[in-house]
Design a protein around this motif. Structure first.
Motif, mmCIF file in Angstrom:
data_model
loop_
_atom_site.group_PDB
_atom_site.id
_atom_site.type_symbol
_atom_site.label_atom_id
_atom_site.label_comp_id
_atom_site.label_asym_id
_atom_site.label_seq_id
_atom_site.Cartn_x
_atom_site.Cartn_y
_atom_site.Cartn_z
ATOM 1 N N ILE A 191 -21.871 29.072 -1.354
ATOM 2 C CA ILE A 191 -22.862 29.874 -0.619
ATOM 3 C C ILE A 191 -22.703 31.348 -0.954
ATOM 4 C CG2 ILE A 191 -23.594 30.629 1.683
ATOM 5 C CD1 ILE A 191 -22.791 27.854 2.708
ATOM 6 N N GLN A 192 -21.467 31.802 -0.957
ATOM 7 C CA GLN A 192 -21.187 33.199 -1.292
ATOM 8 C C GLN A 192 -21.667 33.526 -2.708
ATOM 9 O OE1 GLN A 192 -19.874 35.549 0.669
ATOM 10 N NE2 GLN A 192 -19.444 34.251 2.436
ATOM 11 N N LEU A 193 -21.382 32.642 -3.653
ATOM 12 C CA LEU A 193 -21.781 32.874 -5.039
ATOM 13 C C LEU A 193 -23.296 32.902 -5.185
ATOM 14 C CD1 LEU A 193 -19.215 30.532 -6.860
ATOM 15 C CD2 LEU A 193 -19.166 33.037 -6.748
ATOM 16 N N LEU A 194 -23.976 32.011 -4.467
ATOM 17 C CA LEU A 194 -25.438 31.967 -4.542
ATOM 18 C C LEU A 194 -26.053 33.264 -4.044
ATOM 19 C CD1 LEU A 194 -28.195 30.609 -4.893
ATOM 20 C CD2 LEU A 194 -27.903 29.602 -2.614
ATOM 21 N N PHE A 195 -25.630 33.732 -2.884
ATOM 22 C CA PHE A 195 -26.272 34.904 -2.296
ATOM 23 C C PHE A 195 -25.866 36.207 -2.985
ATOM 24 C CE2 PHE A 195 -27.508 31.837 0.790
ATOM 25 C CZ PHE A 195 -28.702 32.333 1.305
ATOM 26 N N ARG A 196 -24.726 36.198 -3.652
ATOM 27 C CA ARG A 196 -24.375 37.366 -4.466
ATOM 28 C C ARG A 196 -25.297 37.478 -5.681
ATOM 29 N NH1 ARG A 196 -17.818 36.476 -4.692
ATOM 30 N NH2 ARG A 196 -17.387 36.871 -2.467
ATOM 31 N N SER A 197 -25.872 36.352 -6.097
ATOM 32 C CA SER A 197 -26.730 36.351 -7.283
ATOM 33 C C SER A 197 -28.206 36.595 -6.964
ATOM 34 C CB SER A 197 -26.588 35.016 -8.027
ATOM 35 O OG SER A 197 -27.113 33.945 -7.251
ATOM 36 N N VAL A 198 -28.552 36.658 -5.677
ATOM 37 C CA VAL A 198 -29.951 36.922 -5.321
ATOM 38 C C VAL A 198 -30.293 38.352 -5.727
ATOM 39 C CG1 VAL A 198 -31.634 37.113 -3.441
ATOM 40 C CG2 VAL A 198 -29.924 35.280 -3.410
ATOM 41 N N PRO A 199 -31.300 38.544 -6.580
ATOM 42 C CA PRO A 199 -31.624 39.898 -7.054
ATOM 43 C C PRO A 199 -32.112 40.795 -5.930
ATOM 44 C CG PRO A 199 -33.297 38.328 -7.750
ATOM 45 C CD PRO A 199 -32.180 37.525 -7.173
ATOM 46 N N LYS A 200 -31.848 42.080 -6.070
ATOM 47 C CA LYS A 200 -32.274 43.055 -5.067
ATOM 48 C C LYS A 200 -33.708 43.492 -5.337
ATOM 49 C CE LYS A 200 -27.580 44.806 -4.321
ATOM 50 N NZ LYS A 200 -26.690 45.987 -4.355
ATOM 51 N N GLY A 201 -34.354 44.009 -4.287
ATOM 52 C CA GLY A 201 -35.729 44.477 -4.429
ATOM 53 C C GLY A 201 -36.717 43.329 -4.365
ATOM 54 N N ASN A 202 -38.001 43.640 -4.444
ATOM 55 C CA ASN A 202 -39.046 42.634 -4.425
ATOM 56 C C ASN A 202 -39.219 42.043 -5.819
ATOM 57 O OD1 ASN A 202 -39.460 43.176 -1.732
ATOM 58 N ND2 ASN A 202 -41.146 44.588 -2.112
ATOM 59 N N ILE A 203 -39.169 40.728 -5.891
ATOM 60 C CA ILE A 203 -39.239 40.030 -7.168
ATOM 61 C C ILE A 203 -40.582 39.313 -7.281
ATOM 62 C CG2 ILE A 203 -38.126 38.369 -8.681
ATOM 63 C CD1 ILE A 203 -36.433 40.830 -7.993
ATOM 64 N N ASN A 204 -41.391 39.714 -8.243
ATOM 65 C CA ASN A 204 -42.708 39.099 -8.421
ATOM 66 C C ASN A 204 -42.644 37.797 -9.214
ATOM 67 O OD1 ASN A 204 -44.072 41.188 -7.057
ATOM 68 N ND2 ASN A 204 -44.085 42.452 -8.902
ATOM 69 N N ASP A 205 -41.677 37.688 -10.124
ATOM 70 C CA ASP A 205 -41.584 36.501 -10.970
ATOM 71 C C ASP A 205 -40.819 35.378 -10.272
ATOM 72 O OD1 ASP A 205 -42.893 37.874 -13.017
ATOM 73 O OD2 ASP A 205 -40.998 38.706 -13.779
ATOM 74 N N ASP A 206 -41.099 34.154 -10.689
ATOM 75 C CA ASP A 206 -40.384 32.996 -10.168
ATOM 76 C C ASP A 206 -38.943 32.984 -10.676
ATOM 77 O OD1 ASP A 206 -42.628 32.084 -8.865
ATOM 78 O OD2 ASP A 206 -43.253 30.786 -10.516
ATOM 79 N N TYR A 207 -38.043 32.480 -9.830
ATOM 80 C CA TYR A 207 -36.663 32.236 -10.250
ATOM 81 C C TYR A 207 -36.404 30.744 -10.148
ATOM 82 C CZ TYR A 207 -34.639 36.832 -11.097
ATOM 83 O OH TYR A 207 -34.309 38.039 -11.652
ATOM 84 N N HIS A 208 -35.413 30.295 -10.911
ATOM 85 C CA HIS A 208 -35.091 28.870 -10.956
ATOM 86 C C HIS A 208 -33.619 28.673 -10.606
ATOM 87 C CE1 HIS A 208 -38.984 28.013 -12.878
ATOM 88 N NE2 HIS A 208 -38.791 29.193 -13.452
ATOM 89 N N LEU A 209 -33.389 27.750 -9.672
ATOM 90 C CA LEU A 209 -32.039 27.493 -9.184
ATOM 91 C C LEU A 209 -31.507 26.202 -9.786
ATOM 92 C CD1 LEU A 209 -29.624 27.990 -7.251
ATOM 93 C CD2 LEU A 209 -30.934 26.759 -5.500
ATOM 94 N N SER A 210 -30.306 26.268 -10.321
ATOM 95 C CA SER A 210 -29.638 25.090 -10.870
ATOM 96 C C SER A 210 -28.141 25.192 -10.584
ATOM 97 C CB SER A 210 -29.881 24.971 -12.382
ATOM 98 O OG SER A 210 -29.359 26.112 -13.054
ATOM 99 N N LEU A 211 -27.419 24.165 -10.923
ATOM 100 C CA LEU A 211 -25.976 24.153 -10.725
ATOM 101 C C LEU A 211 -25.303 24.034 -12.086
ATOM 102 C CD1 LEU A 211 -24.072 24.212 -8.249
ATOM 103 C CD2 LEU A 211 -23.909 21.724 -8.449
ATOM 104 N N ARG A 214 -19.777 23.943 -10.941
ATOM 105 C CA ARG A 214 -19.829 24.065 -9.475
ATOM 106 C C ARG A 214 -20.458 25.387 -9.039
ATOM 107 N NH1 ARG A 214 -17.572 21.760 -5.607
ATOM 108 N NH2 ARG A 214 -16.831 23.723 -4.681
ATOM 109 N N ARG A 215 -20.972 26.139 -9.953
ATOM 110 C CA ARG A 215 -21.518 27.453 -9.644
ATOM 111 C C ARG A 215 -23.043 27.417 -9.587
ATOM 112 N NH1 ARG A 215 -19.133 32.568 -10.356
ATOM 113 N NH2 ARG A 215 -20.643 34.273 -10.173
ATOM 114 N N PRO A 216 -23.637 27.780 -8.437
ATOM 115 C CA PRO A 216 -25.098 27.858 -8.359
ATOM 116 C C PRO A 216 -25.610 29.029 -9.197
ATOM 117 C CG PRO A 216 -24.095 28.643 -6.320
ATOM 118 C CD PRO A 216 -22.997 28.074 -7.150
ATOM 119 N N ASN A 217 -26.706 28.791 -9.907
ATOM 120 C CA ASN A 217 -27.209 29.797 -10.833
ATOM 121 C C ASN A 217 -28.693 30.071 -10.596
ATOM 122 O OD1 ASN A 217 -27.015 31.422 -13.409
ATOM 123 N ND2 ASN A 217 -28.596 29.938 -14.003
ATOM 124 N N LEU A 218 -29.035 31.355 -10.414
ATOM 125 C CA LEU A 218 -30.426 31.779 -10.284
ATOM 126 C C LEU A 218 -30.842 32.486 -11.566
ATOM 127 C CD1 LEU A 218 -30.686 33.238 -6.650
ATOM 128 C CD2 LEU A 218 -31.989 31.304 -7.577
#
Length: 452
Positions: A191-211, A214-218
């Motif tokens: 959970i910590q790793l996922l939310f550290r990777s959430v980009p800052k600011g308003n994001i207009n483009d789509d992001y894709h989440l995968s694993l 064991r590391r979640p990746n945006l």
């Protein structure tokens, strides 16, 4: 369309030598004149977690990702099934949030099933922010008041104006929730790793989440076995709960119309559902429409409505509902959800009964495409080209050709050209589907009569 709420009294926090009580003003259109008992009274076993969750809920409600006016602060509270549920939308209706207080988090009595809405004004948020661990906090929830026993403070509630678009959203998210399936389950570190990777600011483009391992990746780049998250910056609404969650279950759906993030905490859950894009609110989705074209017998509606009232939580697996097929059950449940009578629980995969505090005669106006389709049928502004397959339906001065298909119906109108089938059927396709279903229903009735 807006509804002006005039609360009959102000919210207030009163303190005596022995205790403090917070009285929140509320409004319920259906029962504003009736005397009704308390729904729940009892002690919170995890007051700090509850307070943090409610503060996050208020943060969601105040969020606005589209220029649609002022913020709202009116969550809906349901007492039933030995649980308390608090639901709300962001002001732009692109984010849905729900707090589930499970039986083990409550030490009290459920006196009656019921639903109401309360005003989370600035003073209420301030009171919640002062709740600390190991304090005694009590809730009392009824049609007329929501009492929170806590510190000495003065809380004043003002008249608010609440748009109807979130009622449409309430029906939509329950249908989408029933189609979501688990994609990932993350532990505390993940959970910590996922939310550290959430980009800052308003994001207009789509992001894709995968694993990856064991590391979640945006990533803005789509990869195999990834899910699409539009407006990923909206996940920042959950920042206040990241350090408190025990685990996180992420849900996705094949059509990518929504994703859901459900934090599991001690004896409670917090769910955040995101629409496909931050500029695309749940209230504008047409998910409900596909389930309104079938004729649903009133006896089925009455039976499931009464069953829901009595059992409070249910699914198609219940023995008493086995006579309904999966499609029939979905159609009936959707009708009831569109009337504000049902919610859906992701973890337990059950519907739960909750009657929104609105008059049911307003619901018809919430699906204008369906309503306009019925008007076209009543006027006879259509003509079949190929029975039950191709039809011409009158639009604004001219006819549009509709080709009906189980997989993907098509229309020549501007709506279809702009949205395809991503936001539900256009009114012209709905005309064809309603007429086709009506024809099939009449044939089945004739067959039944012949068999008898």
């Amino acid at each position: 369309m807006n509804i002006s709420y005039q609360y009959s009294q102000v919210s207030s926090l009163k303190k005596t030598e022995k205790e403090s009580r917070l009285f929140l003003a509320h409004f319920n259109e259906e029962y504003s004149q009736a005397e009704t008992p308390c729904f729940f009274w009892g002690k919170l076993n995890n007051p700090y977690l509850v307070a943090r969750s409610l503060l996050t809920l208020s943060k969601v409600v105040a969020a606005n990702y589209m220029p649609l006016g002022s913020s709202l602060r009116d969550p809906v509270i349901t007492a039933g099934g030995n649980k308390l549920r608090l639901e709300a939308f962001s002001s732009c209706c692109s984010v849905y949030a729900k707090v589930d207080l499970l039986p083990a988090s409550l030490d009290g009595d459920f006196l009656q099933q019921g639903t109401t809405n309360v005003d989370f004004n600035t003073e209420m948020i301030s009171a919640l922010s002062k709740i600390r661990k190991n304090e005694e906090v009590f809730f009392s929830i009824g049609e007329k008041d929501f009492v929170l026993q806590k510190d000495n403070n003065s809380v004043v509630e003002k008249k608010v104006s609440l748009p109807l678009r979130w009622i449409k959203g309430m029906a939509t998210v329950q249908i989408l929730a029933s189609e979501l399936t688990p994609f990932l389950k993350l532990d505390k570190l993940q959970i910590q790793l996922l939310f550290r990777s959430v980009p800052k600011g308003n994001i207009n483009d789509d992001y894709h989440l995968s694993l990856r391992g064991r590391r979640p990746n945006l990533s803005p780049v789509k990869s195999p076995k990834s899910i699409c998250i539009g407006g990923v910056h909206r996940l920042r609404l959950l920042d206040g709960l990241v350090n408190l969650a025990d685990s996180l279950t992420i849900y996705a759906m094949e059509t990518e119309n929504a994703t859901a993030f459900e934090f599991q905490m001690k004896n409670m859950r917090f769910t955040l559902m995101l629409s496909r894009s931050f500029w695309r609110g749940f209230s504008g989705e047409g998910t409900v429409l596909s389930y309104l074209v079938d004729d649903v017998p009133d006896t089925w509606l009455d039976k499931l409505d009464n069953y829901a009232k009595i059992h409070e939580e249910f699914s198609l697996k219940d023995n008493h509902l086995q006579e309904l097929s999966t499609t029939d059950f979905k159609n009936v449940a959707t009708r009831l959800a569109s009337m504000g009578l049902l919610g859906f629980d992701l973890t337990d995969q059950v519907y739960y009964y909750r009657k929104l505090p609105f008059k049911m005669n307003r619901i018809e106006s919430l699906n204008p495409r369906y309503k306009n389709a019925l008007k076209i049928i009543n006027k006879g502004d259509y003509k079949w080209l190929v029975k039950n397959k191709e039809i011409e339906v009158k639009g604004s001065g001219h006819y549009h050709k509709v080709v009906l298909s189980k997989e993907k119906s098509k229309c020549t109108c501007t709506w279809y050209a702009s949205h395809q089938n991503e936001r539900g059927d256009c009114k012209h396709i709905l005309v064809g589907k309603i007429l086709k279903n009506k024809e099939q229903t009449e044939i089945e009735k004739i067959i039944e009569e012949l068999e008898l």
